[in-house]
Design a protein around this motif. Structure first.
Motif, mmCIF file in Angstrom:
data_model
loop_
_atom_site.group_PDB
_atom_site.id
_atom_site.type_symbol
_atom_site.label_atom_id
_atom_site.label_comp_id
_atom_site.label_asym_id
_atom_site.label_seq_id
_atom_site.Cartn_x
_atom_site.Cartn_y
_atom_site.Cartn_z
ATOM 1 N N HIS A 303 30.294 58.407 63.473
ATOM 2 C CA HIS A 303 31.576 58.599 62.794
ATOM 3 C C HIS A 303 31.449 59.254 61.415
ATOM 4 O O HIS A 303 32.458 59.574 60.782
ATOM 5 N N LEU A 306 33.240 62.683 60.878
ATOM 6 C CA LEU A 306 34.692 62.533 60.765
ATOM 7 C C LEU A 306 35.070 62.057 59.371
ATOM 8 O O LEU A 306 36.016 62.565 58.757
ATOM 9 N N LEU A 315 36.508 53.559 58.522
ATOM 10 C CA LEU A 315 36.087 52.897 59.767
ATOM 11 C C LEU A 315 35.783 51.436 59.484
ATOM 12 O O LEU A 315 34.937 51.124 58.647
ATOM 13 N N VAL A 357 38.785 52.584 68.137
ATOM 14 C CA VAL A 357 37.635 53.220 68.785
ATOM 15 C C VAL A 357 36.799 52.137 69.472
ATOM 16 O O VAL A 357 36.452 51.118 68.871
ATOM 17 N N TYR A 411 34.393 63.820 71.187
ATOM 18 C CA TYR A 411 34.833 62.606 70.488
ATOM 19 C C TYR A 411 35.371 62.965 69.107
ATOM 20 O O TYR A 411 36.429 62.502 68.678
ATOM 21 N N LEU A 415 39.295 62.472 67.816
ATOM 22 C CA LEU A 415 39.601 61.682 66.622
ATOM 23 C C LEU A 415 40.229 62.553 65.535
ATOM 24 O O LEU A 415 41.153 62.115 64.828
#
Length: 565
Positions: A303, A306, A315, A357, A411, A415
């Motif tokens: 992640h 992102l 997150l 997620v 992915y 996102l």
């Protein structure tokens, strides 16, 4: 960079193809040992080795999801070792709508989908009385919310392993308790042999529903379940194709959820957690074992791109124990990866989430459903072929709404689109919420349950053959991937045997301990204590002693406690 690189999947296939035959041979040796003890009339020891075999097959996939030979051993133990003088309650309403339900579980905890499914089931099915038998609760506290649910339904909680006994005597007690039930529902763990032994004489048993929580792994109990309640389509297909369960004995029962109580808006929940109102919160909740580092890429690492791209993104991960593997990702994201340990107060986090997620590589279906019930869009990773559908997060209400990504670039793209498009998040979230409500809550779920009850009480009673089918190993998908995805440790037979020494009769317990000493050196003497004594006297004494030491340390010098060491 892919979610799991294709060459990694190839290596997993090769390793699985090599390990499965080895595991199968080890499993066969344990089954043969259990059979030898049955033939000698040593049923207590045979039951322990049957449990060791089942636990081994659960931990180290052997290319099979059920063992007809192991099932037959357990049935023989139940038929030979337990008298047949039990009389079913004449008031039992077989072939009618059941009124007295007996739930049987191995153990229950304060967290986890298994215990909450049981709790919500009892709370929803208010027109019936629900009792609960726990076969191997050990020293674990029974959650008060579950005790209250049983009491409110005018049922009773019984714990088998809190009385003097062994696997066979506890199975006998379970059979006796079940004589007053109209229907038995098994919520047991994969290795629990007590119910199969208890209900080996099917003519003396009420109809039995087996709830397939562990559809991704080996379990035993096929031979006693009149109906298998599968929680998802892939699990039902596997029940039919690999466990040999007839289609008229399999049925879908969605995971039950309590009606969502949103008491905070997303903005209010974010504010309560200390986040900016315009932040975009990504949330994931699962047990620590479901977050595994693959190819050097941890769940947190996946992640970071992102979070670097969108400085408003945060997150939150609840469940894993933060490790060094995550620290670099946390630092790279300027601390916008927030990790919390396992906890029960998750409602405010669900209400703050903009995107949910899934855990990886081990999916968490209950958490997905709970998140979706708040109107949150759901994203999961699935890098496998259709032959490995068992590894996906399919479930009623999820399959058509869940956004799947086959690799990390995909992915990231999914996102990114959700982070950028608030209206898309809202529309997907609302559609997800509606499908989940339609399948997993209240009267909608109750109708599914009534269908399961009806099927269990009207399907012809399961008959047991005396000549079981030989165990057959399978090497292919999804089997070759299972140990990599689901196993968290490389356990050996000796370790499992040692973990079950306390269940064995004294003579066998001592001789097995001596064999382990020869192989591994001098071990712990407390494994020679009977399990019921260990958990309820010795183990409690150790806890009390540790607590006393901790309390006294506040007032006395440390050297005072040398005798405690």
């Amino acid at each position: 960079m892919e979610t799991i690189a294709s060459d990694t999947l190839s290596l997993w296939r090769e390793e699985g193809s090599r390990l499965i035959p080895q595991n199968f041979e080890a499993f066969r040796s344990l089954v043969d040992r259990a059979r030898d003890f049955v033939q000698k009339g040593q049923y207590h020891t045979a039951a322990v080795y049957a449990e060791i075999a089942a636990l081994y097959a659960t931990e180290k996939h052997c290319g099979l999801f059920v063992s007809p030979e192991l099932e037959q051993i357990l049935l023989t133990i139940g038929q030979k070792a337990i008298s047949t003088d039990f009389t079913l309650d004449r008031n039992a309403s077989f072939n009618q709508a059941p009124k007295n339900i007996l739930h049987v579980s191995t153990a229950v905890m304060g967290v986890g989908g298994h215990s909450r499914m049981l709790w919500r089931w009892i709370g929803q099915d208010t027109e019936r009385s629900h009792s609960l038998v726990l076969t191997r609760q050990g020293s674990n506290e029974i959650p008060q919310f579950l005790i209250d649910a049983v009491n409110n339904s005018h049922g009773k909680v019984s714990v088998l392993d809190r009385s003097i006994g062994n696997l066979v005597s506890w199975a006998k007690r379970l059979r006796k308790i079940a004589t007053s039930a109209d229907l038995v529902v098994l919520h047991i763990w994969s290795y629990d042999v007590i119910p199969t032994i208890a209900f080996a004489n099917r003519e003396q048993s009420p109809p039995i529903i087996f709830v397939d929580y562990g559809d991704h792994c080996f379990w035993q109990g096929v031979s006693i379940g009149d109906v298998v309640a599968n929680l998802r389509e892939s699990g039902m297909r596997l029940s039919q194709e690999r466990r040999g369960i007839a289609s008229d004995r399999t049925v879908i029962l969605p995971i039950i959820l309590n009606p969502t109580q949103r008491v905070l808006s997303r903005t209010e929940a974010k504010r309560k957690l200390g986040f900016a109102e315009d932040s975009v919160v990504l949330l994931s909740i699962a047990r620590s074992l479901k977050y595994r580092t693959i190819d050097g890429v941890s769940f947190a690492d996946a992640h970071v791109p992102l979070l670097e791209k969108y400085d408003r993104a945060i997150l939150i991960v609840i469940g894993p124990v933060e490790s060094e593997e995550w620290s670099a990702a946390i630092q790279r994201s300027q601390g916008r990866i927030k990790v919390f340990g396992q906890r029960e107060d998750t409602a405010v986090f669900y209400q703050a989430a903009d995107i949910y997620v899934d855990s990886f590589p081990f999916v968490s279906i209950t958490s997905l459903l709970e998140a979706g019930s708040y109107g949150t869009p759901l994203v999961s990773r699935y890098p496998y072929s259709s032959a490995s559908a068992l590894l996906s997060a399919d479930a009623p209400g999820l399959t058509d709404q869940l956004l799947l990504a086959r690799n990390l670039p995909e992915y990231m793209a999914v996102l990114s689109r959700l982070v950028e498009d608030e209206e898309l998040r809202r529309s997907l979230g609302e559609a997800t919420k509606q499908t989940i409500i339609e399948r997993h809550m209240g009267s909608n779920w109750q109708r599914c349950l009534e269908d399961v009850y009806f099927r269990a009480t009207t399907v012809p009673r399961l008959t047991i053959t005396s000549t079981p089918t030989a165990d057959r190993m399978f090497v292919g998908e999804p089997d070759v991937f299972l140990q990599k995805v689901f196993s968290t440790r490389d356990i050996e037979i000796e370790e499992i045997v040692q973990s079950r020494l306390r269940l064995m009769p004294l003579q066998q317990r001592f001789s097995s301990w001596v064999e382990l000493v020869k192989q591994q050196g001098f071990g712990r003497l407390n494994v020679l204590l009977p399990e019921w004594f260990y958990w309820h006297y010795y183990h409690r004494l150790q806890k009390w002693r540790a607590l006393l030491k901790k309390r006294l340390c506040q007032y006395l010098p440390a050297q005072t406690f040398k005798p405690f060491k």
